[in-house]
Design a protein around this motif. Structure first.
Motif, PDB file in Angstrom:
ATOM      1  N   ARG A 229       0.845  -1.206   0.000  1.00 38.50           N
ATOM      2  CA  ARG A 229       0.000   0.000   0.000  1.00 38.50           C
ATOM      3  C   ARG A 229       0.879   1.254   0.000  1.00 38.50           C
ATOM      4  O   ARG A 229       0.545   2.255  -0.668  1.00 38.50           O
ATOM      5  CB  ARG A 229      -0.918  -0.013   1.211  1.00 38.50           C
ATOM      6  N   VAL A 230       1.974   1.218   0.727  1.00 39.16           N
ATOM      7  CA  VAL A 230       2.894   2.362   0.741  1.00 39.16           C
ATOM      8  C   VAL A 230       3.481   2.594  -0.651  1.00 39.16           C
ATOM      9  O   VAL A 230       3.516   3.726  -1.156  1.00 39.16           O
ATOM     10  CB  VAL A 230       4.004   2.130   1.776  1.00 39.16           C
ATOM     11  N   VAL A 231       3.932   1.514  -1.283  1.00 41.78           N
ATOM     12  CA  VAL A 231       4.495   1.651  -2.631  1.00 41.78           C
ATOM     13  C   VAL A 231       3.421   2.106  -3.614  1.00 41.78           C
ATOM     14  O   VAL A 231       3.658   2.936  -4.494  1.00 41.78           O
ATOM     15  CB  VAL A 231       5.118   0.312  -3.065  1.00 41.78           C
ATOM     16  N   HIS A 232       2.223   1.557  -3.462  1.00 43.90           N
ATOM     17  CA  HIS A 232       1.115   1.880  -4.341  1.00 43.90           C
ATOM     18  C   HIS A 232       0.780   3.375  -4.287  1.00 43.90           C
ATOM     19  O   HIS A 232       0.586   4.038  -5.322  1.00 43.90           O
ATOM     20  CB  HIS A 232      -0.094   1.036  -3.930  1.00 43.90           C
ATOM     21  N   ALA A 233       0.705   3.927  -3.078  1.00 45.80           N
ATOM     22  CA  ALA A 233       0.384   5.348  -2.939  1.00 45.80           C
ATOM     23  C   ALA A 233       1.551   6.233  -3.356  1.00 45.80           C
ATOM     24  O   ALA A 233       1.361   7.299  -3.950  1.00 45.80           O
ATOM     25  CB  ALA A 233      -0.009   5.646  -1.495  1.00 45.80           C
ATOM     26  N   GLN A 234       2.766   5.798  -3.072  1.00 42.37           N
ATOM     27  CA  GLN A 234       3.927   6.602  -3.432  1.00 42.37           C
ATOM     28  C   GLN A 234       4.105   6.669  -4.948  1.00 42.37           C
ATOM     29  O   GLN A 234       4.595   7.673  -5.473  1.00 42.37           O
ATOM     30  CB  GLN A 234       5.183   6.017  -2.773  1.00 42.37           C
ATOM     31  N   CYS A 235       3.692   5.611  -5.645  1.00 43.98           N
ATOM     32  CA  CYS A 235       3.777   5.575  -7.108  1.00 43.98           C
ATOM     33  C   CYS A 235       2.556   6.169  -7.790  1.00 43.98           C
ATOM     34  O   CYS A 235       2.450   6.096  -9.022  1.00 43.98           O
ATOM     35  CB  CYS A 235       3.991   4.143  -7.582  1.00 43.98           C
ATOM     36  N   ARG A 236       1.600   6.678  -7.012  1.00 41.59           N
ATOM     37  CA  ARG A 236       0.432   7.387  -7.529  1.00 41.59           C
ATOM     38  C   ARG A 236      -0.413   6.499  -8.438  1.00 41.59           C
ATOM     39  O   ARG A 236      -0.865   6.922  -9.491  1.00 41.59           O
ATOM     40  CB  ARG A 236       0.862   8.639  -8.309  1.00 41.59           C
ATOM     41  N   GLU A 237      -0.620   5.258  -8.016  1.00 38.92           N
ATOM     42  CA  GLU A 237      -1.469   4.369  -8.798  1.00 38.92           C
ATOM     43  C   GLU A 237      -2.917   4.373  -8.318  1.00 38.92           C
ATOM     44  O   GLU A 237      -3.756   3.686  -8.893  1.00 38.92           O
ATOM     45  CB  GLU A 237      -0.918   2.939  -8.756  1.00 38.92           C
ATOM     46  N   ASP A 238      -3.215   5.085  -7.252  1.00 34.79           N
ATOM     47  CA  ASP A 238      -4.595   5.164  -6.776  1.00 34.79           C
ATOM     48  C   ASP A 238      -5.256   6.424  -7.330  1.00 34.79           C
ATOM     49  O   ASP A 238      -4.667   7.197  -8.069  1.00 34.79           O
ATOM     50  CB  ASP A 238      -4.660   5.138  -5.258  1.00 34.79           C
ATOM     51  N   HIS A 529      10.224  -8.300  -5.718  1.00 36.88           N
ATOM     52  CA  HIS A 529       9.067  -7.713  -6.390  1.00 36.88           C
ATOM     53  C   HIS A 529       8.798  -6.285  -5.901  1.00 36.88           C
ATOM     54  O   HIS A 529       8.364  -5.429  -6.690  1.00 36.88           O
ATOM     55  CB  HIS A 529       7.847  -8.611  -6.176  1.00 36.88           C
ATOM     56  N   LEU A 530       9.057  -6.017  -4.632  1.00 32.19           N
ATOM     57  CA  LEU A 530       8.999  -4.625  -4.185  1.00 32.19           C
ATOM     58  C   LEU A 530      10.037  -3.780  -4.920  1.00 32.19           C
ATOM     59  O   LEU A 530       9.757  -2.637  -5.334  1.00 32.19           O
ATOM     60  CB  LEU A 530       9.230  -4.547  -2.681  1.00 32.19           C
ATOM     61  N   GLY A 531      11.222  -4.339  -5.098  1.00 33.01           N
ATOM     62  CA  GLY A 531      12.259  -3.613  -5.821  1.00 33.01           C
ATOM     63  C   GLY A 531      11.913  -3.385  -7.279  1.00 33.01           C
ATOM     64  O   GLY A 531      12.221  -2.329  -7.843  1.00 33.01           O
ATOM     65  N   LEU A 532      11.263  -4.359  -7.920  1.00 28.41           N
ATOM     66  CA  LEU A 532      10.861  -4.172  -9.321  1.00 28.41           C
ATOM     67  C   LEU A 532       9.851  -3.039  -9.458  1.00 28.41           C
ATOM     68  O   LEU A 532       9.941  -2.217 -10.380  1.00 28.41           O
ATOM     69  CB  LEU A 532      10.266  -5.478  -9.858  1.00 28.41           C
ATOM     70  N   ALA A 533       8.874  -2.984  -8.550  1.00 35.13           N
ATOM     71  CA  ALA A 533       7.887  -1.916  -8.615  1.00 35.13           C
ATOM     72  C   ALA A 533       8.534  -0.557  -8.353  1.00 35.13           C
ATOM     73  O   ALA A 533       8.251   0.425  -9.050  1.00 35.13           O
ATOM     74  CB  ALA A 533       6.771  -2.184  -7.609  1.00 35.13           C
ATOM     75  N   LEU A 534       9.395  -0.481  -7.358  1.00 35.24           N
ATOM     76  CA  LEU A 534      10.063   0.784  -7.066  1.00 35.24           C
ATOM     77  C   LEU A 534      10.993   1.198  -8.200  1.00 35.24           C
ATOM     78  O   LEU A 534      11.083   2.385  -8.545  1.00 35.24           O
ATOM     79  CB  LEU A 534      10.852   0.665  -5.758  1.00 35.24           C
TER      80      LEU A 534
END
Length: 900
Positions: A229-238, A529-534
């Protein structure tokens, strides 16, 4: 207890009782002598006294076998007494007792040995059980929760399809979780390969959404889902920022470009604002869950039906805190109400769940909150919206002007709120901790001022720090410093929740440190997978800018955590996280189950370069020496190709015209580089001793000359051997290649001035027929095949050409000289010996019929031809400048002598 002594005494008393009546002498004889004496006496005396003795013996229950055992024991006692010194005080009983002790000791030792063996078996069983648990955990780390073996389907071998003799390896089935993660990586790579226009079209349809796809696969509820959720919000996907962006008239960036732009420009406020939104959304879910569970009680028992408003979450949450006795006494004494409940807990909950805009919805229509506080809340909401717009705007200058304007208004409102708060403190009124927290947050007074009755959890602490970090001139440095100073032992003392500390590091902006911590705590799949998204959004690349000054601890280590626990000595996360190496390591694990998914991980660093509008480099794929498979993507690809042997999946299925279809490798490399990599894999397979794989890989690239070279080398090794399965396979492969591709290969050989390779291939096929005929004792067929090879001379004129041709031949054919000479001598010898009887019969037939043609002339001509061949063979071997084995020379001499 009966002993040997008592048995001997009873035997002696029995003998003494019967001796006067029967005249039996004292017992000084053996049982056999006693039986012989009794028979003699019975034969001599047939008197009543004899009958009287037999009756007495019958009445005394005389047992001859027992008497025999007693006599034997007496003899052993006598023998023991002769060989044992009487001075030592031991007799037969003592010896038997000692023997009994030895037996008992041996039994005890045997029981001890059995117990030790049982203990070792139990320890081995426990070790195996623990290994099964450890193996299951390791498989889960690499995405293989269990090993599911698939029986390979039997396929009909296509024409010109080179396969090895060995059965293909069984492949493990990839579990659903790892397969779904691989599909997300595949979509990510596919998005990276799009051009700018297609990428904008995808963004308009929903965007990259790699964090959303990965996060959907995380179990819920779990700490992993919180990290996503942190990565999701930081990447502005919501879509929580749509309200702020709706009023912006200018051109906006895509989500991927916006995150990468702000990460490269070090716009930490914009990134921290996304993290703060994630923590707020998590707390909002928590509040919703509590209100949902307590809804009936709040309606009937706490608030009452008349005052219960299902849409007023703030009032209901304050009623929930009052019902659970979690409101401090100061809050109740302050007596500031909103909708019948304490007002300040409602405002704090609104700020905690929805930021400044959520707090504005609670305090805007309530004069009890104060004008200064309302103004500060309104100004902070406008500033947050302006910062968010700045991160998306293409026209940065105009957006920056809006940020500066709202910052000035926020500074003025902050000062007014601080003055209002100071007046309340000066009045001496007991203040509510919720009021103090709200006033401190909106006035931006003291970032270190926290009340443990309000901020009780790690998430509360992080949100408090992020609130000040997203203010004008705010940074996340203090949060990063606190996280690294306290270390993982503070957030995860028992080592059971490593993701909690990783989430804190993600909120602090230390993405590389979070991934390094997960990898260190044996969660490589989650870290990858966290690293791939970041990395897809550029956050991991720029996260490495966390310098030693930022992460260095203070000189004193006595800092106490604001939410409990003693401060730990500062830890260091300077080991970092190597995403490219992690991708290669994970790809090697999943390759055995799905080679195409493994390539998606291998080539992600290449496709990431396309996302940042940089020219993709393939320098390491152009090198002949690829390097280590743990660091080089090209070497890892070759290793996966040869280890899995999934040639159709990776390279593409072979085509009838000596080529290949499209494979997984063509999705990541240009065709020429893919063919070059396959050729490197073919050479590597040849070095590993796998010529069948090398030939197939060369055929997939359309390099028939290299295929022919492999066939010549391998056929030269097996042509002279026994007719086994390996030789049969290579002969069938070579014949098939000769029928389909030899015509095109000959033209290529002529163009490249390498015709001798074709001659070697032809000679080896003829030599194969020659050796087959030799083993079948078909001498004429063998000599005919040998003449076709032009390997040894058959006439006087062919000696010189054969010598010249031998020196020009391929080394593979030259190495067969001893075998060819030996087989040729065997053929000549057999043919000559079998023809000798035929010649004799022909001569007898010619002598019996003088008027008819001479029948033995043909047989003599054949014999003369064999003698000529033998002489030419000897001369040819002598003229060769080649070293031959000694037995070949000896056999040549014997052949020459036989032909004389």
């Amino acid at each position: 207890m009966t002993t040997l002594a008592s048995l001997a005494l009873s035997a002696e008393s029995l003998a003494s009782r019967h001796a006067p009546a029967t005249g039996v002498p004292p017992l000084q004889k053996t049982l056999a002598e006693l039986e012989a004496e009794a028979s003699r006496l019975n034969a001599q005396q047939q008197q009543p006294s004899n009958q009287r003795g037999e009756a007495l013996l019958a009445q005394s229950t005389f047992d001859a076998r027992a008497l025999h055992r007693q006599i034997l024991e007496l003899e052993q006692r006598a023998e023991f007494a002769q060989h044992r010194v009487e001075a030592d005080g031991r007799d037969l009983d003592a010896a038997l007792l000692a023997r009994t002790d030895e037996v008992v000791v041996a039994c005890i030792e045997g029981a001890v040995a059995d117990a030790v063996e049982d203990g070792e078996k139990a320890a081995l069983k426990e070790h195996l059980e623990s290994w099964e648990v450890e193996k299951k955990r390791l498989l889960e780390d690499v995405g293989l929760k269990e090993l599911k073996w698939e029986t390979p389907a039997q396929k009909v071998t296509e024409d010109m399809q080179l396969t090895t003799v060995q059965s293909p390896p069984r492949r493990r089935a990839l579990d659903d979780d790892a397969r779904r993660h691989g599909e997300v990586v595949r979509r990510l790579n596919r998005y990276a390969r799009l051009d700018a226009s297609d990428r904008r079209r995808v963004d308009a349809e929903g965007g990259l959404r790699v964090a959303s796809d990965f996060g959907a696969l995380a179990p819920r509820p779990s700490q992993l889902s919180v990290a996503w959720r942190v990565v999701h919000a930081q990447c502005r996907e919501d879509r929580s920022f749509d309200e702020a962006l709706a009023a912006f008239p200018g051109q906006k960036r895509t989500a991927c470009d916006a995150v990468r732009f702000n990460a490269s420009k070090r716009n930490d406020n914009w990134l921290a604002f996304g993290c703060r939104r994630a923590v707020e959304a998590q707390y909002r879910d928590y509040v919703d869950a509590k209100l949902k569970d307590a809804g009936p009680s709040l309606r009937t028992q706490v608030m009452g039906v008349a005052t219960f408003d299902s849409s007023d979450d703030a009032a209901r949450y304050a009623a929930y805190l009052r019902w659970r006795h979690q409101l401090p006494r100061e809050t109740q004494d302050m007596n500031v109400l909103r909708n019948g409940e304490a007002a300040w807990p409602q405002l704090y909950a609104a700020l905690r769940c929805g930021g400044a805009r959520g707090g504005l919805a609670v305090c805007s229509a309530e004069p009890a909150f104060g004008v200064g506080l309302q103004r500060a809340c309104r100004a902070r909401a406008a500033y947050d919206d302006a910062v968010e717009v700045l991160g998306w705007a293409v026209d940065v200058d105009n957006a920056q002007k809006k940020v500066d304007e709202t910052a000035r208004e926020l500074e003025s409102a902050r000062r007014a709120c601080a003055a209002e708060h100071a007046a309340v403190l000066a009045s001496g009124t007991t203040t509510c901790p919720y009021y103090a927290s709200c006033a401190n947050l909106l006035a931006l007074d003291d970032a270190d001022l926290r009340d443990e009755r309000v901020q009780r959890t790690v998430e509360d602490f992080c949100w408090h720090a992020l609130w000040f970090a997203t203010a004008p001139s705010g940074t996340r440095e203090s949060l990063r410093r606190a996280a690294t100073q306290w270390g993982a032992a503070h957030f995860d003392p028992d080592g059971e929740t490593p993701l909690q500390y990783a989430t804190v590091l993600l909120l602090a902006g230390d993405c590389a440190g979070a991934l390094a911590h997960l990898q260190k705590r044996r969660l490589p799949q989650e870290a990858l997978h966290l690293g791939l998204a970041l990395d897809a959004y550029g956050l991991l690349e720029h996260a490495k800018s966390s310098t030693t000054d930022v992460l260095s601890p203070p000189k004193r280590h006595t800092t106490r955590s604001p939410f409990g626990g003693n401060g730990q000595p500062p830890g260091s996360l300077d080991e970092g996280y190597d995403l490219a190496r992690a991708c290669l390591a994970y790809a090697r694990h999943v390759a055995a189950a799905d080679a195409s998914i493994a390539l998606e991980y291998v080539f992600w660093p290449r496709h990431r370069d396309a996302l940042v509008k940089r020219e993709v480099s393939y320098d390491d794929f152009d090198k002949s020496v690829l390097g280590d498979a743990l660091t080089s993507p090209a070497a890892a690809t070759v290793s996966i190709l040869l280890d899995t042997r999934a040639y159709d999946v990776i390279c593409g299925a072979p085509t009838p015209a000596s080529g290949r279809g499209r494979g997984a490798l063509d999705d990541h490399l240009p065709p020429q580089l893919a063919d070059q990599l396959i050729k490197i894999a073919a050479r590597d397979a040849q070095k590993r001793g796998r010529p069948a794989d090398a030939a197939r890989l060369h055929s997939l690239t359309g390099d028939d000359v290299s295929v022919l070279r492999v066939l010549v080398e391998r056929l030269g090794q097996v042509v002279a051997t026994t007719n086994d399965a390996d030789r049969t396979f290579w002969l069938e492969t070579c014949n098939d290649f000769a029928e389909r591709r030899i015509a095109a290969v000959v033209n290529e050989l002529r163009a490249s001035d390498d015709e001798e390779l074709g001659y070697a291939f032809e000679s080896l096929l003829n030599l194969a027929q020659f050796f087959d005929a030799v083993r079948a004792d078909a001498c004429s067929d063998a000599l005919r095949s040998l003449d076709a090879t032009r390997f040894v001379p058959s006439t006087d004129d062919s000696v010189g050409p054969c010598l010249d041709a031998f020196y020009r031949r391929d080394p593979t054919v030259q190495r067969l000289l001893p075998e060819v000479l030996g087989a040729t001598m065997d053929v000549i010898t057999k043919a000559y010996q079998s023809g000798r009887r035929a010649r004799q019969d022909a001569r007898f037939a010619s002598a019996a019929a003088p008027g008819k043609p001479r029948l033995h002339d043909a047989a003599d001509a054949a014999a003369q031809d064999l003698r000529k061949r033998a002489a030419l063979l000897v001369d040819f071997a002598g003229l060769l400048k080649a070293r031959l084995p000694d037995d070949v020379h000896a056999r040549l001499g014997a052949l020459e002598a036989m032909m004389l």
